[in-house]
Design a protein around this motif. Structure first.
Motif: not given
Length: 358
Positions: A215-232
């Motif tokens: 399966l392809e790992v599409r760059p635009e589907w790699m979403l930024p996060g920070a281990f907290d709810m706000d980043s979600g």
């Protein structure tokens, strides 16, 4: 001329620290009779001269505190609550107390740690913060293993320290494989903070599962996060702006997964109706949000109990501190209501060859 290197003496330590030999002797045998500032100078002199470093550094602290220090990156993170409870229980059973410090990373981390140890407040360290500077740790006494220390949950690359952790990469692979086995072919990932060891390990597991399934790992589907709810919640905002969306998301921790599901609802999207979500950690909250979160359960109580017991073994000389222990515990996939088969509106894709061959 003799080529034999002279063995450092107490006189060398006294000259370097600019104190008398009597003061050095007193600091080594009865540190409570010497001021904290003088003890720090003598400790530095011991390190630089190489004067019996193991015995002298140990004598400076005398191990009378019967207390271990727990250094956390964020004391407010609910992930640590179960671990801390297990640490306290194990320490109490062995006759030790627990002192908790928050946010040990930064330029003065070495100075702060030296203060804890040289002031006889603690006998060993459980370090949960992999961002602490390695040079600061290594310079505390100049020894390969500076003081009784175990790194827990995270890992400091190329460091000669004991570690107790879970196999984050393999667990992330399991989580992603769960989505693939449900039939998802368009899978995205909410990452952790940049530069974090866990971020890299969990992303590596996600990529490995995707690659194994073709399966392809599409760059635009790699979403930024920070281990907290706000980043979600922020990740959900990125998600709704995508022209083509994944049908499933693997989030690098539960908090970001829960924030993502909340953010989806703000935009009228449903989990798992529109997108399935898998988290990581299995916080207490994970079973009580709606829908209940599918996640990888880390054995947090075991992490705390094993790490505390191993540290006390090192402190008491029951484990050789110069032979690093690397203990890796397994995580467990907990399937709940946040994952389901892909939405019917998404055209089914061919079964990946890796799965068809099973």
């Amino acid at each position: 001329m003799s080529l034999v290197k002279k063995t450092p003496t107490i006189q060398d330590v006294a000259r370097f620290a600019d104190v008398s030999t009597a003061t050095v002797s007193r600091a080594l045998s009865s540190p409570e009779r010497v001021s904290e500032q003088t003890r720090a100078r003598i400790s530095e002199a011991v390190r630089v001269t190489g004067y019996t470093p193991n015995q002298s550094a140990r004598s400076l602290r005398q191990k009378t505190a019967r207390t271990i220090l727990v250094a956390l990156p964020d004391i407010g993170n609910p992930f640590f609550s179960v671990i801390l409870d297990a640490v306290e229980r194990e320490a109490a059973a062995r006759g030790y107390g627990v002192l908790v410090a928050n946010r040990f990373s930064g330029g003065d981390s070495g100075v702060r740690m030296r203060d804890y140890f040289m002031s006889n407040r603690v006998d060993g360290l459980l370090l949960f913060d992999g961002s602490v500077d390695l040079e600061q740790l290594m310079m505390l006494t100049g020894e390969p293993t500076p003081f009784p220390l175990i790194v827990v949950c995270e890992e400091i690359p190329n460091a000669p320290f004991h570690t107790v952790k879970t196999d984050n990469s393999y667990a992330a692979e399991q989580a992603t494989r769960h989505l693939i086995e449900l039939g998802h072919r368009r899978i995205g990932h909410i990452r952790g903070p940049d530069g974090n060891v866990l971020t890299g390990e969990r992303e590596a597991g996600f990529r490995r599962a995707m690659q194994a399934a073709g399966l392809e790992v599409r760059p635009e589907w790699m979403l930024p996060g920070a281990f907290d709810m706000d980043s979600g919640v922020v990740a959900a905002q990125h998600f709704v702006r995508l022209e083509a969306r994944p049908t499933a998301i693997f989030a690098a921790n539960d908090e970001s997964a829960i924030g993502f599901i909340s953010g989806l609802r703000q935009h009228g999207l449903d989990c798992p109706g529109d997108v399935s979500v898998v988290g990581f950690d299995d916080l207490a909250l994970a079973a009580h949000v709606w829908p209940p979160l599918t996640t990888m359960r880390q054995p947090r109580a075991a992490l705390g109990r094993i790490a505390a017991g191993a540290l006390i073994d090192v402190i008491e000389g029951e484990r050789h501190s110069r032979v690093p222990m690397h203990m890796v515990l397994s995580s467990e996939l907990i399937v709940r209501g946040s994952t389901a088969r892909p939405p019917a509106l998404v055209a089914p894709l061919a079964t990946p060859p890796a799965l068809a061959a099973r």
